[in-house]
Design a protein around this motif. Structure first.
Motif, PDB file in Angstrom:
ATOM      1  N   GLY A  23      53.868  -5.418   2.826  1.00 50.07           N
ATOM      2  CA  GLY A  23      53.606  -5.385   4.182  1.00 50.07           C
ATOM      3  C   GLY A  23      53.159  -4.233   4.837  1.00 50.07           C
ATOM      4  O   GLY A  23      53.245  -4.128   6.113  1.00 50.07           O
ATOM      5  N   GLU A  24      53.106  -3.305   4.037  1.00 49.72           N
ATOM      6  CA  GLU A  24      52.488  -1.701   4.539  1.00 49.72           C
ATOM      7  C   GLU A  24      51.385  -1.783   3.819  1.00 49.72           C
ATOM      8  O   GLU A  24      51.078  -1.873   2.712  1.00 49.72           O
ATOM      9  CB  GLU A  24      53.602  -0.753   4.326  1.00 49.72           C
ATOM     10  N   LEU A  25      50.724  -0.805   4.497  1.00 47.96           N
ATOM     11  CA  LEU A  25      49.113  -0.226   3.792  1.00 47.96           C
ATOM     12  C   LEU A  25      49.549   1.113   3.226  1.00 47.96           C
ATOM     13  O   LEU A  25      49.890   2.071   3.943  1.00 47.96           O
ATOM     14  CB  LEU A  25      48.061  -0.070   4.973  1.00 47.96           C
ATOM     15  N   THR A  26      48.914   1.542   2.245  1.00 54.92           N
ATOM     16  CA  THR A  26      48.796   2.862   1.644  1.00 54.92           C
ATOM     17  C   THR A  26      47.113   3.109   1.174  1.00 54.92           C
ATOM     18  O   THR A  26      46.534   2.104   0.789  1.00 54.92           O
ATOM     19  CB  THR A  26      49.446   2.537   0.165  1.00 54.92           C
ATOM     20  N   VAL A  27      46.796   4.241   1.798  1.00 57.32           N
ATOM     21  CA  VAL A  27      45.507   4.496   1.855  1.00 57.32           C
ATOM     22  C   VAL A  27      45.568   5.921   1.032  1.00 57.32           C
ATOM     23  O   VAL A  27      45.977   6.891   1.151  1.00 57.32           O
ATOM     24  CB  VAL A  27      44.898   4.807   2.960  1.00 57.32           C
ATOM     25  N   GLY A  28      44.609   5.999  -0.147  1.00 55.30           N
ATOM     26  CA  GLY A  28      44.427   7.396  -0.806  1.00 55.30           C
ATOM     27  C   GLY A  28      43.389   8.141  -0.201  1.00 55.30           C
ATOM     28  O   GLY A  28      42.280   7.540   0.278  1.00 55.30           O
ATOM     29  N   VAL A  29      43.405   9.387  -0.203  1.00 53.89           N
ATOM     30  CA  VAL A  29      42.602  10.347   0.146  1.00 53.89           C
ATOM     31  C   VAL A  29      42.232  11.156  -0.759  1.00 53.89           C
ATOM     32  O   VAL A  29      43.085  12.020  -1.375  1.00 53.89           O
ATOM     33  CB  VAL A  29      43.259  11.050   1.339  1.00 53.89           C
ATOM     34  N   SER A  30      40.956  11.255  -1.337  1.00 56.14           N
ATOM     35  CA  SER A  30      40.576  12.484  -2.140  1.00 56.14           C
ATOM     36  C   SER A  30      39.641  13.462  -1.426  1.00 56.14           C
ATOM     37  O   SER A  30      38.656  12.970  -1.112  1.00 56.14           O
ATOM     38  CB  SER A  30      39.518  11.723  -3.352  1.00 56.14           C
ATOM     39  N   ASN A  31      40.161  14.317  -1.069  1.00 59.18           N
ATOM     40  CA  ASN A  31      39.832  15.266  -0.452  1.00 59.18           C
ATOM     41  C   ASN A  31      38.980  16.520  -1.077  1.00 59.18           C
ATOM     42  O   ASN A  31      39.511  16.898  -1.980  1.00 59.18           O
ATOM     43  CB  ASN A  31      40.724  16.141   0.562  1.00 59.18           C
ATOM     44  N   LEU A  32      37.649  16.875  -0.638  1.00 57.41           N
ATOM     45  CA  LEU A  32      36.741  17.745  -1.739  1.00 57.41           C
ATOM     46  C   LEU A  32      37.635  19.103  -1.704  1.00 57.41           C
ATOM     47  O   LEU A  32      37.532  19.949  -2.750  1.00 57.41           O
ATOM     48  CB  LEU A  32      35.408  18.024  -1.188  1.00 57.41           C
ATOM     49  N   GLY A  33      38.229  19.686  -0.757  1.00 63.44           N
ATOM     50  CA  GLY A  33      39.001  20.859  -0.538  1.00 63.44           C
ATOM     51  C   GLY A  33      39.774  21.301   0.390  1.00 63.44           C
ATOM     52  O   GLY A  33      39.058  21.518   1.643  1.00 63.44           O
ATOM     53  N   LEU A  34      41.244  21.261   0.380  1.00 60.44           N
ATOM     54  CA  LEU A  34      41.691  21.385   1.514  1.00 60.44           C
ATOM     55  C   LEU A  34      42.015  23.063   1.867  1.00 60.44           C
ATOM     56  O   LEU A  34      42.456  23.261   2.839  1.00 60.44           O
ATOM     57  CB  LEU A  34      43.251  20.891   1.119  1.00 60.44           C
ATOM     58  N   SER A  35      41.598  23.831   1.030  1.00 55.55           N
ATOM     59  CA  SER A  35      41.494  25.329   1.322  1.00 55.55           C
ATOM     60  C   SER A  35      40.129  25.373   2.113  1.00 55.55           C
ATOM     61  O   SER A  35      40.179  26.757   2.674  1.00 55.55           O
ATOM     62  CB  SER A  35      41.327  26.197   0.037  1.00 55.55           C
ATOM     63  N   PHE A  36      39.395  24.578   2.521  1.00 54.64           N
ATOM     64  CA  PHE A  36      38.260  24.966   3.205  1.00 54.64           C
ATOM     65  C   PHE A  36      38.488  24.127   4.748  1.00 54.64           C
ATOM     66  O   PHE A  36      39.025  23.118   4.716  1.00 54.64           O
ATOM     67  CB  PHE A  36      36.784  24.406   2.698  1.00 54.64           C
ATOM     68  N   PRO A  37      37.992  25.081   5.840  1.00 56.17           N
ATOM     69  CA  PRO A  37      38.659  24.716   7.010  1.00 56.17           C
ATOM     70  C   PRO A  37      37.924  23.075   7.578  1.00 56.17           C
ATOM     71  O   PRO A  37      38.859  22.653   8.164  1.00 56.17           O
ATOM     72  CB  PRO A  37      38.079  25.700   7.952  1.00 56.17           C
TER      73      PRO A  37
END
Length: 316
Positions: A23-37
Motif C-alpha cells: 500500500g506504499e510506493l517506493t521509488v529508486g533514484v540513480s543519481n549521476l553524482g551527489l557530489s556535484f551541485p
C-alpha cells in the motif's frame, strides 16, 4: 497529489513493482553524482516532494561513473521498487539501463539528461521505453544563451566554446541552436575553438587561459555551465581580455558573476524544482493520476542579465 496512499499501486493499468503490495510506493533514484551541485539539488527536490507524497526513496550515487551506475541499477532491480528516477551519467549507456529496468517491469523517468545519442535522437523524441523525460529544454536554453551573445555583441565576432565532460548529452544539445539567433539576424559568430572544461571552475579556467593565449582577440566565451563561466571570467580577468562570458544554469556562482559584471548573462535553471517535478510525474504515473508514455516534460528557463538578475533565485 490528491490521491492518498491507499490509492497507490497498480491503478488503471499503471505498472508497479512489488513495493505497491504494502500500500506504499517506493521509488529508486540513480543519481549521476551527489557530489556535484546540480544533480545534488535535483536529489533534494526529489526527496522533498517524496516526503510530501509519502513515497519511500532508495537513492544511489553513481559518483559520475558509468560502471557504478550500471551496478546501482542492478541493485535497484533486485529491490523491485515501484518506479525509478534515472539521472544518467552517460546518455548512450543509459539506453541499456532503461531496457534492463523495463525488462523487470519497472517504469523509468529519466531526469535532467536525455536517454540515447543526442546526435541521432531529437531531445523531445523521448526514448520509447521511458515513461517520461523530465528536464530543462537544453536546445531552447542553448538558443537563449545565443540570444544573450547576440545582445552583447550585435555585430558578432570571434567565439570559443567551453564544453562539459564527454558522454553528457548536454555538451551537444547546449550548442546545437546557440548560433541560430545570430544566423537569423544575419550576424556571424566565428567559432574558432571548442574545448572541454569538465563542468568545473578549475577546468574551465585552464581551458579559457589556453583559448585566450591562442586567440587573444576573442570576443565571446560561451561556457556550457555557470561554474565554467566563472572559471572563464577569472581567465578573462587574468589575461586582461575584453571577451564577454556567457554561461548557462542559474547557479549561485553564475548569478554572483552576473551581479558583479564578470559574466554577461546566463540561463536560469531550477534543479530543485526539476527534482520535485520528476517525483510528481512518476508518482502520478504510478497512481494512475496521469499515466505517460515516452513524454517530454519541461519548464521555462529564462535569460538572465544584470537587468533582471533578481528574477533567478539560485537553487544550486
Amino acid at each position: 497529489m490528491a490521491l492518498g496512499l491507499a490509492a497507490c499501486g497498480e491503478v488503471d493499468g499503471a505498472e508497479s513493482g512489488s513495493g505497491s503490495d504494502s500500500g506504499e510506493l517506493t521509488v529508486g533514484v540513480s543519481n549521476l553524482g551527489l557530489s556535484f551541485p546540480f544533480p545534488s539539488a535535483i536529489g533534494e527536490g526529489i526527496k522533498a516532494r517524496a516526503d510530501e507524497l509519502g513515497v519511500t526513496i532508495v537513492e544511489l550515487d553513481a559518483q559520475s561513473d558509468t560502471e557504478k551506475q550500471s551496478n546501482d541499477v542492478q541493485d535497484l532491480i533486485g529491490q523491485a521498487p515501484d518506479g525509478v528516477l534515472l539521472l544518467p551519467v552517460d546518455s548512450g549507456v543509459a539506453v541499456g539501463l532503461v531496457d534492463q529496468l523495463r525488462g523487470a517491469d519497472i517504469p523509468v523517468v529519466a531526469v535532467a539528461s536525455q536517454v540515447g545519442d543526442p546526435s541521432e535522437r531529437d531531445l523531445e523524441d523521448v526514448y520509447e521505453e521511458l515513461t517520461a523525460l523530465v528536464t530543462q529544454d537544453e536546445l531552447a536554453a542553448g538558443r537563449t544563451a545565443g540570444e544573450l551573445a547576440l545582445q552583447a555583441l550585435p555585430e558578432g565576432g570571434k567565439l570559443a566554446v567551453v564544453e562539459g565532460a564527454a558522454g553528457f548529452a548536454e555538451v551537444e544539445l547546449r550548442f546545437a541552436e546557440f548560433l541560430d539567433p545570430a544566423e537569423e539576424a544575419g550576424v556571424t559568430f566565428d567559432v574558432v575553438a571548442r574545448q572541454p572544461g569538465d563542468w568545473t571552475v578549475e577546468g574551465a579556467q585552464g581551458a579559457c587561459q589556453n583559448l585566450l593565449a591562442s586567440n587573444p582577440d576573442l570576443d565571446v566565451l560561451y561556457a556550457e555551465s555557470d561554474d565554467m563561466a566563472v572559471g572563464c571570467a577569472q581567465a578573462v580577468e587574468s589575461a586582461g581580455s575584453d571577451a564577454v562570458v556567457i554561461g548557462i544554469g542559474g547557479s549561485q556562482l553564475g548569478i554572483d558573476g552576473v551581479e558583479s559584471g564578470s559574466v554577461y548573462g546566463t540561463v536560469c535553471f531550477k534543479p530543485r524544482d526539476l527534482g520535485e517535478l520528476a517525483m510528481q510525474v512518476i508518482y502520478d504515473h504510478l497512481t494512475g493520476e496521469e499515466t505517460r508514455e515516452a513524454e517530454f516534460v519541461s519548464y521555462e528557463t529564462p535569460a538572465i542579465t544584470a537587468d533582471n538578475v533578481d528574477d533567478c533565485d539560485p537553487q544550486w
